[in-house]
Design a protein around this motif. Structure first.
Motif, PDB file in Angstrom:
ATOM      1  N   ARG A  26      14.440 -18.199   6.315  1.00 22.66           N
ATOM      2  CA  ARG A  26      15.265 -17.711   7.414  1.00 22.66           C
ATOM      3  C   ARG A  26      16.712 -17.649   6.940  1.00 22.66           C
ATOM      4  NH1 ARG A  26      13.787 -21.259  10.772  1.00 22.66           N
ATOM      5  NH2 ARG A  26      12.441 -20.155  12.226  1.00 22.66           N
ATOM      6  N   PHE A  27      17.411 -16.555   7.236  1.00 21.50           N
ATOM      7  CA  PHE A  27      18.856 -16.460   6.990  1.00 21.50           C
ATOM      8  C   PHE A  27      19.536 -16.432   8.349  1.00 21.50           C
ATOM      9  CE2 PHE A  27      17.106 -14.330   3.168  1.00 21.50           C
ATOM     10  CZ  PHE A  27      17.648 -15.158   2.200  1.00 21.50           C
ATOM     11  N   ALA A  32      13.512 -13.722   7.497  1.00 16.98           N
ATOM     12  CA  ALA A  32      13.270 -12.745   6.422  1.00 16.98           C
ATOM     13  C   ALA A  32      11.821 -12.788   5.957  1.00 16.98           C
ATOM     14  CB  ALA A  32      14.211 -13.018   5.259  1.00 16.98           C
ATOM     15  N   VAL A  33      11.280 -13.981   5.800  1.00 20.00           N
ATOM     16  CA  VAL A  33       9.874 -14.135   5.402  1.00 20.00           C
ATOM     17  C   VAL A  33       9.240 -15.104   6.392  1.00 20.00           C
ATOM     18  CG1 VAL A  33       8.292 -14.921   3.607  1.00 20.00           C
ATOM     19  CG2 VAL A  33      10.388 -13.724   2.965  1.00 20.00           C
ATOM     20  N   ASP A  34       8.183 -14.659   7.025  1.00 19.66           N
ATOM     21  CA  ASP A  34       7.650 -15.423   8.155  1.00 19.66           C
ATOM     22  C   ASP A  34       6.200 -15.843   7.895  1.00 19.66           C
ATOM     23  OD1 ASP A  34       7.261 -16.575  10.581  1.00 19.66           O
ATOM     24  OD2 ASP A  34       7.422 -14.738  11.767  1.00 19.66           O
ATOM     25  N   GLY A  35       6.064 -16.845   7.039  1.00 21.75           N
ATOM     26  CA  GLY A  35       4.731 -17.413   6.825  1.00 21.75           C
ATOM     27  C   GLY A  35       3.812 -16.551   5.986  1.00 21.75           C
ATOM     28  N   ILE A  36       4.329 -15.959   4.936  1.00 24.67           N
ATOM     29  CA  ILE A  36       3.513 -15.078   4.084  1.00 24.67           C
ATOM     30  C   ILE A  36       2.640 -15.907   3.134  1.00 24.67           C
ATOM     31  CG2 ILE A  36       3.666 -13.498   2.103  1.00 24.67           C
ATOM     32  CD1 ILE A  36       5.790 -11.970   3.555  1.00 24.67           C
ATOM     33  N   SER A  37       1.380 -15.523   3.036  1.00 23.14           N
ATOM     34  CA  SER A  37       0.457 -16.110   2.066  1.00 23.14           C
ATOM     35  C   SER A  37      -0.222 -14.968   1.319  1.00 23.14           C
ATOM     36  CB  SER A  37      -0.623 -16.954   2.764  1.00 23.14           C
ATOM     37  OG  SER A  37      -0.032 -18.044   3.433  1.00 23.14           O
ATOM     38  N   LEU A  38      -0.323 -15.120   0.014  1.00 22.06           N
ATOM     39  CA  LEU A  38      -1.064 -14.126  -0.765  1.00 22.06           C
ATOM     40  C   LEU A  38      -1.432 -14.725  -2.111  1.00 22.06           C
ATOM     41  CD1 LEU A  38       1.004 -12.869  -3.121  1.00 22.06           C
ATOM     42  CD2 LEU A  38       1.908 -11.642  -1.170  1.00 22.06           C
ATOM     43  N   ALA A  39      -2.412 -14.114  -2.736  1.00 20.41           N
ATOM     44  CA  ALA A  39      -2.834 -14.554  -4.072  1.00 20.41           C
ATOM     45  C   ALA A  39      -2.933 -13.323  -4.967  1.00 20.41           C
ATOM     46  CB  ALA A  39      -4.180 -15.260  -3.986  1.00 20.41           C
ATOM     47  N   LEU A  40      -2.371 -13.436  -6.147  1.00 19.05           N
ATOM     48  CA  LEU A  40      -2.416 -12.338  -7.120  1.00 19.05           C
ATOM     49  C   LEU A  40      -3.569 -12.606  -8.080  1.00 19.05           C
ATOM     50  CD1 LEU A  40      -0.951  -9.829  -8.382  1.00 19.05           C
ATOM     51  CD2 LEU A  40       0.372 -11.459  -9.739  1.00 19.05           C
ATOM     52  N   HIS A  41      -4.437 -11.623  -8.219  1.00 21.90           N
ATOM     53  CA  HIS A  41      -5.582 -11.800  -9.117  1.00 21.90           C
ATOM     54  C   HIS A  41      -5.180 -11.501 -10.546  1.00 21.90           C
ATOM     55  CE1 HIS A  41      -8.090 -10.691  -5.325  1.00 21.90           C
ATOM     56  NE2 HIS A  41      -7.642 -11.930  -5.289  1.00 21.90           N
ATOM     57  N   SER A  42      -5.965 -12.034 -11.457  1.00 18.66           N
ATOM     58  CA  SER A  42      -5.654 -11.857 -12.872  1.00 18.66           C
ATOM     59  C   SER A  42      -5.759 -10.377 -13.256  1.00 18.66           C
ATOM     60  CB  SER A  42      -6.631 -12.690 -13.701  1.00 18.66           C
ATOM     61  OG  SER A  42      -6.279 -12.605 -15.048  1.00 18.66           O
ATOM     62  N   GLY A  43      -4.714  -9.857 -13.871  1.00 14.88           N
ATOM     63  CA  GLY A  43      -4.704  -8.491 -14.365  1.00 14.88           C
ATOM     64  C   GLY A  43      -4.518  -7.427 -13.301  1.00 14.88           C
ATOM     65  N   THR A  58      13.145 -10.721  -0.574  1.00 14.82           N
ATOM     66  CA  THR A  58      13.292 -12.158  -0.322  1.00 14.82           C
ATOM     67  C   THR A  58      12.050 -12.907  -0.803  1.00 14.82           C
ATOM     68  OG1 THR A  58      14.637 -11.651   1.613  1.00 14.82           O
ATOM     69  CG2 THR A  58      13.779 -13.881   1.460  1.00 14.82           C
ATOM     70  N   LEU A  59      10.888 -12.294  -0.581  1.00  9.07           N
ATOM     71  CA  LEU A  59       9.648 -12.916  -1.051  1.00  9.07           C
ATOM     72  C   LEU A  59       9.669 -13.041  -2.583  1.00  9.07           C
ATOM     73  CD1 LEU A  59       6.741 -13.919  -0.709  1.00  9.07           C
ATOM     74  CD2 LEU A  59       5.987 -11.533  -0.655  1.00  9.07           C
ATOM     75  N   ILE A  60      10.059 -11.958  -3.258  1.00 11.73           N
ATOM     76  CA  ILE A  60      10.114 -11.973  -4.721  1.00 11.73           C
ATOM     77  C   ILE A  60      11.124 -13.009  -5.212  1.00 11.73           C
ATOM     78  CG2 ILE A  60      10.824 -10.608  -6.730  1.00 11.73           C
ATOM     79  CD1 ILE A  60       8.197  -9.674  -5.746  1.00 11.73           C
ATOM     80  N   ARG A  61      12.291 -13.028  -4.574  1.00 14.90           N
ATOM     81  CA  ARG A  61      13.338 -13.954  -5.008  1.00 14.90           C
ATOM     82  C   ARG A  61      12.950 -15.400  -4.724  1.00 14.90           C
ATOM     83  NH1 ARG A  61      18.202 -11.510  -6.015  1.00 14.90           N
ATOM     84  NH2 ARG A  61      19.429 -13.256  -5.286  1.00 14.90           N
ATOM     85  N   SER A  62      12.132 -15.608  -3.712  1.00 13.63           N
ATOM     86  CA  SER A  62      11.624 -16.967  -3.457  1.00 13.63           C
ATOM     87  C   SER A  62      10.670 -17.382  -4.568  1.00 13.63           C
ATOM     88  CB  SER A  62      10.880 -17.018  -2.119  1.00 13.63           C
ATOM     89  OG  SER A  62      11.731 -16.659  -1.074  1.00 13.63           O
ATOM     90  N   ILE A  63       9.870 -16.433  -5.019  1.00 15.20           N
ATOM     91  CA  ILE A  63       8.897 -16.752  -6.068  1.00 15.20           C
ATOM     92  C   ILE A  63       9.605 -17.123  -7.376  1.00 15.20           C
ATOM     93  CG2 ILE A  63       7.036 -15.811  -7.506  1.00 15.20           C
ATOM     94  CD1 ILE A  63       6.251 -14.067  -5.045  1.00 15.20           C
ATOM     95  N   VAL A  64      10.692 -16.377  -7.698  1.00 15.35           N
ATOM     96  CA  VAL A  64      11.381 -16.664  -8.967  1.00 15.35           C
ATOM     97  C   VAL A  64      12.435 -17.757  -8.826  1.00 15.35           C
ATOM     98  CG1 VAL A  64      11.003 -14.397  -9.980  1.00 15.35           C
ATOM     99  CG2 VAL A  64      13.064 -14.795  -8.629  1.00 15.35           C
ATOM    100  N   GLY A  65      12.531 -18.342  -7.658  1.00 15.51           N
ATOM    101  CA  GLY A  65      13.420 -19.488  -7.495  1.00 15.51           C
ATOM    102  C   GLY A  65      14.859 -19.124  -7.187  1.00 15.51           C
ATOM    103  N   ARG A  66      15.143 -17.870  -6.892  1.00 19.32           N
ATOM    104  CA  ARG A  66      16.511 -17.497  -6.577  1.00 19.32           C
ATOM    105  C   ARG A  66      16.815 -17.656  -5.092  1.00 19.32           C
ATOM    106  NH1 ARG A  66      18.975 -19.116  -8.758  1.00 19.32           N
ATOM    107  NH2 ARG A  66      20.812 -17.895  -8.273  1.00 19.32           N
ATOM    108  N   HIS A 221       8.860  -6.866   8.985  1.00 20.49           N
ATOM    109  CA  HIS A 221       9.510  -7.990   9.678  1.00 20.49           C
ATOM    110  C   HIS A 221       9.053  -9.342   9.133  1.00 20.49           C
ATOM    111  CE1 HIS A 221      11.420  -5.259  12.369  1.00 20.49           C
ATOM    112  NE2 HIS A 221      10.297  -4.837  12.909  1.00 20.49           N
ATOM    113  N   GLY A 222       8.921  -9.433   7.817  1.00 22.91           N
ATOM    114  CA  GLY A 222       8.593 -10.708   7.193  1.00 22.91           C
ATOM    115  C   GLY A 222       7.134 -11.101   7.255  1.00 22.91           C
ATOM    116  N   HIS A 223       6.290 -10.240   7.822  1.00 23.11           N
ATOM    117  CA  HIS A 223       4.857 -10.527   7.918  1.00 23.11           C
ATOM    118  C   HIS A 223       4.081  -9.614   6.985  1.00 23.11           C
ATOM    119  CE1 HIS A 223       5.005 -12.956  11.585  1.00 23.11           C
ATOM    120  NE2 HIS A 223       5.859 -12.086  12.062  1.00 23.11           N
TER     121      HIS A 223
END
Lengths: 319, 429
Positions: A26-27, A32-43, A58-66, A221-223
């Motif tokens: 939340r900003f 900005a991101v409201d409870g997103i869950s996902l899994a990336l498969h190999s390849g 925001t989701l991407i930047r959360s993943i890379v720690g920014r 909307h963050g979903h």
């Protein structure tokens, strides 16, 4: 340069390249991101499709720690996202041209390779590979600021994968480039996929998601409002139905009541209808004529991701 | 047509805070500083500190000391300040007074020699009066002139010949004239005085320059900078050098803002580089850049203006690195505070010019009122200039720099720590 802390958490068996669990950011009053869950498969290449401000970056930047999430959890091959192992496995291509303009292509790649902790011999090999991958071998001594827009984008991508990560996060890498450069970038991504790299690709261009991505997550909307393959998403929203697009002479105010009467939508003066059988088109045309509307243009098409987005959110993808 | 253009320009200026600061705040700040230094009220005019050693301790010398002490332009010091170790320090002697001038505690010391009271007036070239010794630091060209003048002010310093002629005239009239032999001798002495005056008028060094300058004989001796070819050169090199170092360091640290704006900072921080590592790397770079800049400047001063650089390498390295570290940290702090390059430009211009003005980069601090001299101690400039002056002007050893080096290193560490704390805004969103 200091290496960040290395956690001692053991990796589980065959962990997913990337797992995001109930991520919230939340900003101020904006979620900005409201409870997103996902899994990336190999390849796989997973597309994040959504309009500007949907929460993709925001989701991407959360993943890379920014961005520090308010809640949720991110794991890269089972490791905490902030761990050294996760950093090593993750590559990030930001939306901005995050380069040193006064350094040459080769110097830029060398610098980012050093920041990633590569040894001198690794850097030499990796820089050569990246220059070839980005088709910048003959521009390696050119300053980054002197490159064309498309070349800068390619160098930006190369800098993000200089350490040859297994998971790459690409945040709208084709923003502002011409169609020719865009095709070159698509080829680069396809080459990366051929090597088995798992990719998350954010875009608000439906065509890119359709061409590059195995699965698409539609974000608004963050979903995540829908997740699946292109065909699954279309089928889930439209089944076997088709879309009729019709444009009529006259102002929208005159057309709108008739469109609503036939359960359609009027978007940018274009009437959209969903039909089960193509034969229903004839009935629509007869009705329009009876209502005194003069047809200007008519097309019948299979629904696409944009149709899905419109169907699910009631908004255009490019709104 | 003109009015809309003017209106547009006014609106644009109103929204450009950088231009507003540079247009209004900087000139006002500078005017205020110069006004305080050069045009302030009377009670802010700096007094000259002078050490007075009375070796004679005669009635005449006591009168002289009393007269000087009561002069409003001087602060007469006869003994060092009390400390915890020495609550009642002994009076200065000729030796300790000279050491104090060499150390830069004061610019001038006066030594009244034994026997001075018996012949206090040096009237004429054959005077046997022992001269008062004026020890000075040649870098301060004002204080010795002032002190010398004040010393002579009762003695009509510029008119010894006239005084003599008048005296002879009245003596002759009182005693009914001189014998031819007396007249001849007097004329000879007058001629000598005349020649002495004409030599002085021609700018030639006369015995008075190092001997008598009037009724009270004064022998002036520079105990610091006697053999230096230009008293202000090393001061200028340090003073100007530090000011531009500050500009360079803030500009160099500004690269951080460019990287933040372009997104390169985010990319770097998403790698294995931490914010502390990144700032430390930039601090090292800025320090080396500033040190190189200082080195080039002093080498130029050596090559063109003949400053004695190579005899002072250890002191230069110690002071150069300490100064470079402090200014680099200062630049990092400014860059971490500011949001844009434009902000950095305005803030750094304002701060650096003010620091340079009160820290002694634009004019020597001894010209300033005492309060401003103290305020200058809050600047990097003052400590750096003092240190370089010790090295190049006073020829003091490296060990004598401990105070300046400690302060500069402490400034650097504190500023860097604050910059690191503020830089957290780039770390976490």
């Amino acid at each position: 340069m200091n290496a960040k802390s290395t956690p001692a958490d053991p990796a589980p068996l065959s962990p997913s390249p990337l797992e995001v669990d109930s991520l919230v950011k939340r900003f101020g009053s904006v979620m900005a991101v409201d409870g997103i869950s996902l899994a990336l498969h190999s390849g796989e290449c997973l597309g994040l499709l959504g309009p500007n401000g949907a929460g993709k970056s925001t989701l991407i930047r959360s993943i890379v720690g920014r961005v520090t999430p308010d809640a949720g959890h991110v794991a890269v091959f089972g490791h905490e996202a902030s761990s050294a192992a996760a950093r090593e496995a993750l590559g990030w291509v930001p939306q901005e041209l995050a380069l040193y303009p006064r350094l040459t292509c080769k110097e830029n790649l060398t610098a980012f390779g050093q920041y990633q902790g590569l040894s001198s011999s690794q850097i030499g090999q990796s820089v050569a590979w990246c220059l070839e991958w980005a088709a910048l071998q003959d521009r390696e001594t050119d300053l980054a600021r002197a490159l064309s827009g498309g070349m800068k984008r390619r160098l930006n991508m190369a800098a993000g994968i200089i350490h040859r990560p297994k998971v790459v996060l690409m945040d709208e890498p084709t923003v502002g480039v011409d169609p020719q450069s865009r095709n070159r970038i698509f080829e680069m991504i396809e080459a990366l996929r051929a090597e088995g790299t798992s990719i998350i690709y954010t875009t608000h261009y439906m065509e890119e998601a359709e061409r590059l991505c195995d699965r698409v997550a539609i974000i608004d909307h963050g979903h995540i409002v829908a997740l699946g393959t292109n065909a699954e998403l279309v089928h889930n929203s439209f089944g076997s139905r088709s879309q009729v697009l019709a444009r009529f002479e006259g102002p929208d105010e005159r057309v709108a009541p008739w469109v609503a009467e036939h359960s359609g939508r009027l978007v940018d003066s274009m009437a959209e209808f969903t039909i089960e059988h193509p034969t229903e088109v004839a009935a629509l045309l007869v009705s329009a004529t009876a209502a005194g509307l003069e047809l200007v243009d008519l097309s019948l098409r299979r629904p696409n991701l944009e149709s899905v987005f419109l169907h699910l959110t009631g908004r255009e993808l490019r709104d | 047509m003109i009015i809309p253009i003017v209106r547009t320009a006014i609106v644009a200026l109103r929204r450009d805070r950088v231009s507003l600061v540079l247009s209004f705040v900087v000139p006002i700040a500078f005017f205020s500083i110069f006004a305080v230094v050069f045009g302030g009220q009377r009670d802010t005019v700096p007094k000259i500190k002078v050490i007075l050693v009375d070796e004679d301790r005669s009635g005449g010398s006591r009168q002289l000391v009393k007269g000087l002490a009561s002069d409003g332009s001087l602060t007469v010091i006869t003994r060092p300040s009390a400390t915890k170790d020495q609550p009642q320090p002994a009076d200065y002697t000729a030796v300790t007074a000279e050491a104090a001038v060499k150390a830069g505690d004061v610019s001038v010391a006066l030594i009244v020699p034994r026997g001075w009271g018996a012949h206090p007036i040096a009237f004429g070239p054959d005077s046997s009066a022992p001269p008062i010794e004026l020890l000075n630091d040649a870098s301060d060209t004002i204080a010795p002139q002032m002190v010398g003048g004040l010393l002579q002010k009762a003695g009509m310093t510029s008119m010894p010949l006239t005084m003599a002629e008048q005296g002879m005239k009245y003596t002759g009239s009182y005693i009914g004239g001189f014998t031819p032999e007396q007249q001849k001798k007097m004329n000879g002495n007058m001629e000598q005085l005349r020649q002495m005056e004409s030599r002085q008028d021609a700018g030639e060094a006369s015995p008075a320059a190092s001997g008598s300058g009037g009724l009270i004989a004064v022998k002036t001796r520079s105990v610091v900078g006697e053999n230096k070819n230009n008293p202000t050169l090393s001061f200028e090199a340090a003073a100007i050098g530090v000011m531009f170092l500050l500009f360079t360091a803030s500009g160099s640290a500004g690269a951080l803002l460019d990287e933040a704006e372009s997104g390169a900072l985010d990319r770097v921080l998403s790698s294995r580089v931490t914010m502390t590592g990144l700032l430390a790397g930039k601090l090292v770079f800025s320090t080396l850049l500033a040190f190189t800049q200082l080195t080039v400047m002093f080498l130029w001063a050596w090559a063109v203006f003949k400053i004695d650089f190579f005899s002072h390498i250890p002191g230069f390295v110690v002071m150069g690195l300490s100064t470079a570290f402090a200014v680099a940290a200062f630049g990092m702090l400014l860059a971490s505070i500011c949001r844009t390059r434009a902000q950095l430009s305005a803030l750094s211009t304002l701060l650096i010019l003010v620091m340079s003005a009160i820290g002694g980069s634009m004019f020597p601090r001894f010209l300033m009122p005492p309060a401003m001299q103290k305020a200058g101690l809050w600047t990097i400039n003052a400590w750096a200039i003092d240190g370089f002056e010790k090295v190049f002007w006073r020829d003091l050893p490296v060990t004598a720099l401990w105070q300046q080096v400690s302060v500069l290193l402490a400034i650097g560490i504190v500023l860097f720590a604050i910059a690191r704390r503020i830089a957290r805004r780039w770390e976490y969103a």
